[in-house]
Design an enzyme around this catalytic site. Structure first.
Site, PDB file in Angstrom:
ATOM      1  N   GLU A  97       0.836  -1.204   0.000  1.00 35.14           N
ATOM      2  CA  GLU A  97       0.000   0.000   0.000  1.00 35.14           C
ATOM      3  C   GLU A  97       0.869   1.251   0.000  1.00 35.14           C
ATOM      4  OE1 GLU A  97      -2.694   2.322   3.293  1.00 35.14           O
ATOM      5  OE2 GLU A  97      -2.603   0.135   3.365  1.00 35.14           O
ATOM      6  N   ASP A 139       0.988   3.933  -3.127  1.00 42.94           N
ATOM      7  CA  ASP A 139       0.646   5.337  -2.913  1.00 42.94           C
ATOM      8  C   ASP A 139       1.650   6.251  -3.604  1.00 42.94           C
ATOM      9  OD1 ASP A 139      -0.802   7.540  -1.531  1.00 42.94           O
ATOM     10  OD2 ASP A 139       1.065   7.730  -0.433  1.00 42.94           O
ATOM     11  N   ASN A 188      -7.252   1.189   0.064  1.00 48.74           N
ATOM     12  CA  ASN A 188      -5.932   0.674   0.427  1.00 48.74           C
ATOM     13  C   ASN A 188      -5.548  -0.508  -0.457  1.00 48.74           C
ATOM     14  OD1 ASN A 188      -5.925   2.556   2.456  1.00 48.74           O
ATOM     15  ND2 ASN A 188      -6.471   1.130   4.075  1.00 48.74           N
ATOM     16  N   GLU A 228      -4.322   0.724  -3.827  1.00 51.18           N
ATOM     17  CA  GLU A 228      -2.932   1.169  -3.757  1.00 51.18           C
ATOM     18  C   GLU A 228      -1.978  -0.030  -3.716  1.00 51.18           C
ATOM     19  OE1 GLU A 228      -3.395   5.465  -1.452  1.00 51.18           O
ATOM     20  OE2 GLU A 228      -2.934   3.662  -0.298  1.00 51.18           O
TER      21      GLU A 228
END
Length: 344
Positions: A63, A67, A132, A135
């Site tokens: 994650e 990002d 999440n 990502e």
């Protein structure tokens, strides 16, 4: 299907790697090479899975990686798509596209949420799980096939098929107007208090505001203008109103305390000594005209009605967040009386 097979089916969402590859092909648009990255990306920490050494298996590291990759790839795409737009516009557009809420909606539309391994309770209560996982999926694509694959995925699968980048970029929400509308509807006091005013390293002015509703601190925001800072603080306050019931309770408790204080008598009781003398003075005192008495009555200030909100986004729809006491407050009684008087 017997009970044993049903239990195994619930415990393992995929019969084998081949089935997962086929399902991922429908979600991301291509077949993965190393399926282990994607299995990890779809594993939430609430699933309780562990590796051979007993260490927890979950997608939080992927994650983090995803990002950073989203910021880079979406920033690149936005930079190329809007050739003549300034930095502030590009930053704002990228933020809208990669926000956790936007990614969560994309994950649901793609069918990604159906593949996440987690406990049922966490799935129903964690509103960020889908975003999440999106990502983490981007991080898995990068480790599996490289940066160019991530760029192709975002360009051809997401921004070409699922998201209208121009519509997102030019969509503006008047958060301050929405917040003002809600406070007027519920008759609570709204105030924007400036926390700071400074200049950044480039000499540009920076303003900081905090929202106060009945004196209860709401969202905070910084911007290069007072308007921008107030919009950001209003947005944060709206999000808190949607997600934090205790914040709403604190607001209406403060309102209740205020209205109770306003209704309590403040006049000092008269002394019983020298009553006759005081009565005589009252007789001799000239009486004020009724017109004079009327002019000295306090008038309730009416706030202007806010304009209609510029969006119907459910995230900032506060129509279901109201306070309806059993007994009418003094303010409501006055408002009802005024409405009846002017309606005649």
């Amino acid at each position: 299907m017997d009970l044993r097979n049903l239990i195994e089916r619930l415990r393992l969402p995929f019969r084998d790697d081949k089935e997962l590859r086929m399902q991922l092909r429908q979600v991301i648009g291509f077949f993965p090479n190393d399926i282990s990255y994607y299995k990890l990306a779809l594993t939430h920490k609430s699933s309780g899975q562990r590796n051979d050494k007993g260490r927890p298996l979950h997608n939080e590291r992927l994650e983090f990686l995803g990002d950073a990759l989203l910021d880079a790839t979406v920033g690149h795409i936005v930079f190329e798509h809007f050739e003549k737009k300034p930095e502030g516009f590009l930053t704002n557009t990228r933020s809208k596209l990669v926000s956790r809420d936007s990614l969560g909606k994309l994950a649901k539309e793609m069918g990604l949420t159906d593949l996440i391994q987690s406990s049922g309770q966490q799935r129903s209560h964690n509103s960020y799980m889908a975003g999440n996982a999106f990502e983490a999926l981007v991080g898995a694509i990068y480790l599996d096939q490289g940066y160019d694959a991530v760029m192709r995925f975002m360009k051809k699968r997401i921004l070409a098929q699922m998201v209208n980048i121009d519509k997102v970029a030019y969509k503006e929400v008047n958060f301050k107007s929405k917040l003002l509308e809600w406070t007027q509807k519920n008759r609570v006091k709204l105030e924007y208090q400036m926390m700071e005013q400074k200049t950044d390293e480039k000499g540009s002015p920076v303003f900081g505001f905090v929202v106060l509703i009945e004196g209860v601190e709401g969202g905070k925001g910084q911007g290069f203008s007072k308007k921008e800072a107030q919009q950001i603080s209003s947005k944060e306050t709206l999000l808190r109103l949607r997600r934090e019931p205790q914040f709403i309770d604190a607001i209406f408790q403060a309102k209740s305390n205020r209205t109770k204080m306003e209704e309590e008598p403040t006049a000092v009781p008269p002394s019983i000594e020298g009553t006759e003398k005081n009565d005589q003075n009252e007789v001799n005192k000239p009486q004020r005209s009724q017109k004079s008495q009327r002019t000295q009555q306090p008038q309730e200030v009416q706030q202007p009605h806010s304009p209609e909100a510029s969006t119907t986004d459910d995230e900032f729809d506060l129509s279901d967040i109201t306070h309806n006491p059993v007994e009418k407050s003094r303010e409501e009684i006055i408002a009802a009386a005024e409405a009846a008087a002017f309606g005649q």
